[in-house]
Design a protein around this motif. Structure first.
Motif, PDB file in Angstrom:
ATOM      1  N   TYR A 285      -5.685  -5.203  -2.013  1.00 27.74           N
ATOM      2  CA  TYR A 285      -6.038  -4.504  -3.257  1.00 27.74           C
ATOM      3  C   TYR A 285      -7.134  -5.251  -3.997  1.00 27.74           C
ATOM      4  CZ  TYR A 285      -3.605  -8.052  -6.017  1.00 27.74           C
ATOM      5  OH  TYR A 285      -3.237  -9.232  -6.609  1.00 27.74           O
ATOM      6  N   GLU A 286      -7.260  -6.561  -3.747  1.00 30.83           N
ATOM      7  CA  GLU A 286      -8.266  -7.369  -4.429  1.00 30.83           C
ATOM      8  C   GLU A 286      -9.681  -6.891  -4.139  1.00 30.83           C
ATOM      9  OE1 GLU A 286      -7.861 -11.544  -3.894  1.00 30.83           O
ATOM     10  OE2 GLU A 286      -5.801 -11.624  -4.642  1.00 30.83           O
ATOM     11  N   VAL A 287      -9.903  -6.255  -2.995  1.00 33.95           N
ATOM     12  CA  VAL A 287     -11.236  -5.752  -2.661  1.00 33.95           C
ATOM     13  C   VAL A 287     -11.336  -4.242  -2.864  1.00 33.95           C
ATOM     14  CG1 VAL A 287     -11.823  -7.661  -1.149  1.00 33.95           C
ATOM     15  CG2 VAL A 287     -10.690  -5.662  -0.179  1.00 33.95           C
ATOM     16  N   GLY A 288     -10.342  -3.674  -3.538  1.00 35.10           N
ATOM     17  CA  GLY A 288     -10.418  -2.273  -3.931  1.00 35.10           C
ATOM     18  C   GLY A 288     -10.094  -1.273  -2.846  1.00 35.10           C
ATOM     19  N   VAL A 289      -9.311  -1.685  -1.866  1.00 27.46           N
ATOM     20  CA  VAL A 289      -9.105  -0.837  -0.691  1.00 27.46           C
ATOM     21  C   VAL A 289      -7.628  -0.525  -0.461  1.00 27.46           C
ATOM     22  CG1 VAL A 289      -9.387  -0.707   1.818  1.00 27.46           C
ATOM     23  CG2 VAL A 289     -11.190  -1.713   0.414  1.00 27.46           C
ATOM     24  N   ASN A 290      -7.335   0.757  -0.268  1.00 28.61           N
ATOM     25  CA  ASN A 290      -5.997   1.187   0.139  1.00 28.61           C
ATOM     26  C   ASN A 290      -6.121   1.942   1.449  1.00 28.61           C
ATOM     27  OD1 ASN A 290      -3.380   2.059   0.447  1.00 28.61           O
ATOM     28  ND2 ASN A 290      -3.392   3.456  -1.287  1.00 28.61           N
ATOM     29  N   TRP A 291      -5.993   1.203   2.561  1.00 24.46           N
ATOM     30  CA  TRP A 291      -6.181   1.821   3.877  1.00 24.46           C
ATOM     31  C   TRP A 291      -4.902   2.443   4.441  1.00 24.46           C
ATOM     32  CZ3 TRP A 291      -3.147  -0.971   7.261  1.00 24.46           C
ATOM     33  CH2 TRP A 291      -2.968  -2.344   7.014  1.00 24.46           C
ATOM     34  N   ALA A 292      -3.862   2.515   3.639  1.00 22.64           N
ATOM     35  CA  ALA A 292      -2.591   3.093   4.086  1.00 22.64           C
ATOM     36  C   ALA A 292      -2.648   4.621   4.044  1.00 22.64           C
ATOM     37  CB  ALA A 292      -1.457   2.599   3.204  1.00 22.64           C
ATOM     38  N   SER A 293      -1.593   5.228   4.555  1.00 25.16           N
ATOM     39  CA  SER A 293      -1.406   6.674   4.413  1.00 25.16           C
ATOM     40  C   SER A 293      -1.000   6.997   2.983  1.00 25.16           C
ATOM     41  CB  SER A 293      -0.314   7.148   5.376  1.00 25.16           C
ATOM     42  OG  SER A 293       0.161   8.429   5.010  1.00 25.16           O
ATOM     43  N   LYS A 294      -1.296   8.205   2.557  1.00 22.93           N
ATOM     44  CA  LYS A 294      -0.857   8.659   1.239  1.00 22.93           C
ATOM     45  C   LYS A 294       0.672   8.758   1.163  1.00 22.93           C
ATOM     46  CE  LYS A 294      -5.027  11.456   0.648  1.00 22.93           C
ATOM     47  NZ  LYS A 294      -5.758  10.483  -0.178  1.00 22.93           N
ATOM     48  N   GLU A 295       1.314   8.777   2.330  1.00 20.97           N
ATOM     49  CA  GLU A 295       2.775   8.845   2.360  1.00 20.97           C
ATOM     50  C   GLU A 295       3.434   7.496   2.105  1.00 20.97           C
ATOM     51  OE1 GLU A 295       3.990  10.632   6.016  1.00 20.97           O
ATOM     52  OE2 GLU A 295       2.953  12.530   5.606  1.00 20.97           O
ATOM     53  N   TYR A 296       2.635   6.431   2.086  1.00 17.03           N
ATOM     54  CA  TYR A 296       3.170   5.101   1.824  1.00 17.03           C
ATOM     55  C   TYR A 296       2.964   4.762   0.349  1.00 17.03           C
ATOM     56  CZ  TYR A 296       3.623   0.044   1.717  1.00 17.03           C
ATOM     57  OH  TYR A 296       4.000  -1.238   1.391  1.00 17.03           O
ATOM     58  N   ASP A 297       4.015   4.364  -0.319  1.00 17.78           N
ATOM     59  CA  ASP A 297       3.957   4.055  -1.746  1.00 17.78           C
ATOM     60  C   ASP A 297       4.113   2.552  -1.972  1.00 17.78           C
ATOM     61  OD1 ASP A 297       4.113   3.860  -4.473  1.00 17.78           O
ATOM     62  OD2 ASP A 297       5.759   5.284  -4.726  1.00 17.78           O
ATOM     63  N   PRO A 298       3.016   1.831  -2.157  1.00 18.83           N
ATOM     64  CA  PRO A 298       3.106   0.378  -2.348  1.00 18.83           C
ATOM     65  C   PRO A 298       3.743  -0.025  -3.672  1.00 18.83           C
ATOM     66  CG  PRO A 298       0.856   1.115  -2.664  1.00 18.83           C
ATOM     67  CD  PRO A 298       1.620   2.299  -2.159  1.00 18.83           C
ATOM     68  N   SER A 299       3.803   0.892  -4.640  1.00 19.56           N
ATOM     69  CA  SER A 299       4.387   0.532  -5.945  1.00 19.56           C
ATOM     70  C   SER A 299       5.878   0.239  -5.835  1.00 19.56           C
ATOM     71  CB  SER A 299       4.151   1.644  -6.967  1.00 19.56           C
ATOM     72  OG  SER A 299       4.929   2.792  -6.676  1.00 19.56           O
ATOM     73  N   LEU A 300       6.507   0.674  -4.727  1.00 19.39           N
ATOM     74  CA  LEU A 300       7.922   0.374  -4.516  1.00 19.39           C
ATOM     75  C   LEU A 300       8.141  -1.060  -4.054  1.00 19.39           C
ATOM     76  CD1 LEU A 300       8.964   3.676  -2.663  1.00 19.39           C
ATOM     77  CD2 LEU A 300       9.155   3.145  -5.111  1.00 19.39           C
ATOM     78  N   THR A 301       7.037  -1.708  -3.638  1.00 20.20           N
ATOM     79  CA  THR A 301       7.137  -3.069  -3.097  1.00 20.20           C
ATOM     80  C   THR A 301       6.325  -4.091  -3.870  1.00 20.20           C
ATOM     81  OG1 THR A 301       7.403  -2.097  -0.883  1.00 20.20           O
ATOM     82  CG2 THR A 301       6.854  -4.442  -0.984  1.00 20.20           C
ATOM     83  N   PHE A 302       5.160  -3.680  -4.352  1.00 19.18           N
ATOM     84  CA  PHE A 302       4.221  -4.642  -4.944  1.00 19.18           C
ATOM     85  C   PHE A 302       3.994  -4.359  -6.433  1.00 19.18           C
ATOM     86  CE2 PHE A 302       2.954  -4.080  -0.441  1.00 19.18           C
ATOM     87  CZ  PHE A 302       3.263  -5.366   0.008  1.00 19.18           C
TER      88      PHE A 302
END
Length: 434
Positions: A285-302
């Motif tokens: 995220y520090e370089v402004g990139v979210n290369w995951a699927s839209k089905e993955y929700d990082p807010s549940l972990t990070f």
């Protein structure tokens, strides 16, 4: 009838479980500057393409736009690299056309790599941000502990990164992608690299402030302090808008990918649209990139991710994704032995932890998990990281094949210099244990 049922079931089984195997690729990268002199003539290109084919490579990635922003094809848009480190190319042949023609003769799939948001090479003071006064204004303005500083004035920055949010920058880079597609319609794919910000420090220009304020629908009272500040130990302290800033930057990159894909597919619908990023998602995220699927929700972990951050995953936009599993440690069990004081982690956004995703196995598993099957994933290795340990190199190749849809090798120059052709063949072709 029983035979028909058995055959039908067998065919179904193959279709169901053979899909990933059908996609399995072994991709070998050909860096532009490291190999500049080596590939200055056709015979050398042909020789190394044949060597690549013999050891099990299926795809080659030809770097035609390195970090300097110069290109290795006869562009009418970007400056053409005619000399590098004192060597001037002679002869009159099209390097990329040769790679495509000769690669196809061997049955190889040929991609190009295009560094997008890098406009110069700081160490050599060359590239568009140095040679063009207008484009010099595109360079990233970084917010360091010393204050706001143009990236060309920061020591130890190899890439003179430019501002991804700048519409002029985006249009310029899109024009190069489309120029390549139009000039080389037989090219199989275009893989983007450095579609990102320089670091968490970028970009803090007045334009970025203006665009961010438009995104959140409010003025930022204290900029850049409301994004983050530095404490007495020069550690970053998040401000009131930090998470929304992270979210907005991810949207900038996400939107560029979808714009680029639409433009490429309109021009050459058959071309593969790909991307390379680092594998260290928890800090990427520090370089402004979210290369995951839209089905993955990082807010549940990070804790750095907003609930909206998932909307800017762009795995669904890609036909091919390769990620840098750039670690000496291969098995997840090896993570416990990592000496964080000695690890070679100099890539953008890469941290120095001991989590198991700091291994080839762990990072490949994570990439497969968070892309959710939306795109074929090829875990990549950096050959130089293995120094003289060819066994570990082979082990890493096999792990990439085992845990992802194949492997990407960076770079051919290291294979040549180490003489690891047989090791490469073993790692790419020998059976792997499941």
């Amino acid at each position: 009838m029983k035979l028909f049922i058995k055959c039908t079931f067998a065919l179904f089984f193959i279709c169901l479980f053979g899909q990933v195997n059908a996609q399995q690729k072994n991709l070998l990268y050909f860096d532009a500057t490291a190999n500049y002199k080596r590939f200055a003539n056709k015979d050398s290109i042909i020789y190394y393409l044949q060597k690549s084919k013999e050891v099990g490579v299926t795809d080659v990635i030809v770097d035609v736009k390195p970090i300097s922003g110069e290109v290795l094809y006869p562009s009418k848009i970007a400056p053409v690299m005619k000399e590098w480190r004192g060597y001037t190319k002679t002869g009159n042949f099209d390097l990329l056309e040769t790679f495509i023609t000769e690669g196809h003769k061997l049955g190889l799939t040929v991609h190009v790599s295009v560094n997008i948001f890098s406009g110069g090479h700081n160490a050599f003071k060359r590239g568009i941000v140095f040679s063009d006064k207008k484009k010099s204004k595109w360079q990233s303005l970084n917010y360091t502990a010393k204050g706001l500083t143009p990236i060309t004035q920061i020591e130890n920055k190899w890439s003179a990164m430019i501002n991804p949010a700048n519409k002029e920058v985006q249009d310029y880079e899109l024009s190069i992608i489309l120029e390549i597609a139009a000039m080389y319609p037989k090219l199989d794919g275009i893989i983007l690299d450095r579609v990102r910000y320089d670091s968490i420090e970028a970009d803090f220009s007045p334009l970025s402030q203006q665009l961010f304020e438009k995104y959140i629908g409010a003025k930022v009272k204290k900029f850049p302090a409301d994004i983050y500040t530095y404490d007495v130990n020069k550690k970053r302290v998040p401000g009131v808008h930090f998470k929304k800033w992270i979210e907005w930057r991810a949207k900038v990159i996400h939107d560029f990918f979808y714009t680029a894909k639409a433009a490429l597919k309109k021009s050459q619908p058959q071309m593969i649209f790909g991307d390379y990023t680092g594998s260290w998602y928890p800090t990427y995220y520090e370089v402004g990139v979210n290369w995951a699927s839209k089905e993955y929700d990082p807010s549940l972990t990070f804790d750095w991710a907003t609930p909206e951050y998932k909307n800017f995953g762009y795995a669904e936009a890609l036909d091919l994704y390769t990620t840098g599993s750039y670690y000496y440690e291969v098995d997840k069990a090896e993570a416990a032995n990592i000496d964080v004081t000695k690890v070679n982690r100099i890539e953008a956004g890469q941290g120095k932890g001991k989590d198991d995703w700091y291994t080839v196995e762990g990072s490949a598993e994570m990439a497969m998990e968070i892309t959710k099957g939306k795109v074929p994933v090829y875990a990549g290795i950096y050959v130089e990281q293995y120094k003289q340990d060819e066994k570990q190199f082979i082990k890493a190749l096999k792990m990439c094949r085992k845990k992802s849809d194949g492997v990407m090798i960076f770079d051919i120059v290291h294979v040549i210099e180490k003489g690891w052709w047989e090791g490469l063949k073993t790692g790419l072709t020998e059976a792997i244990n499941n």
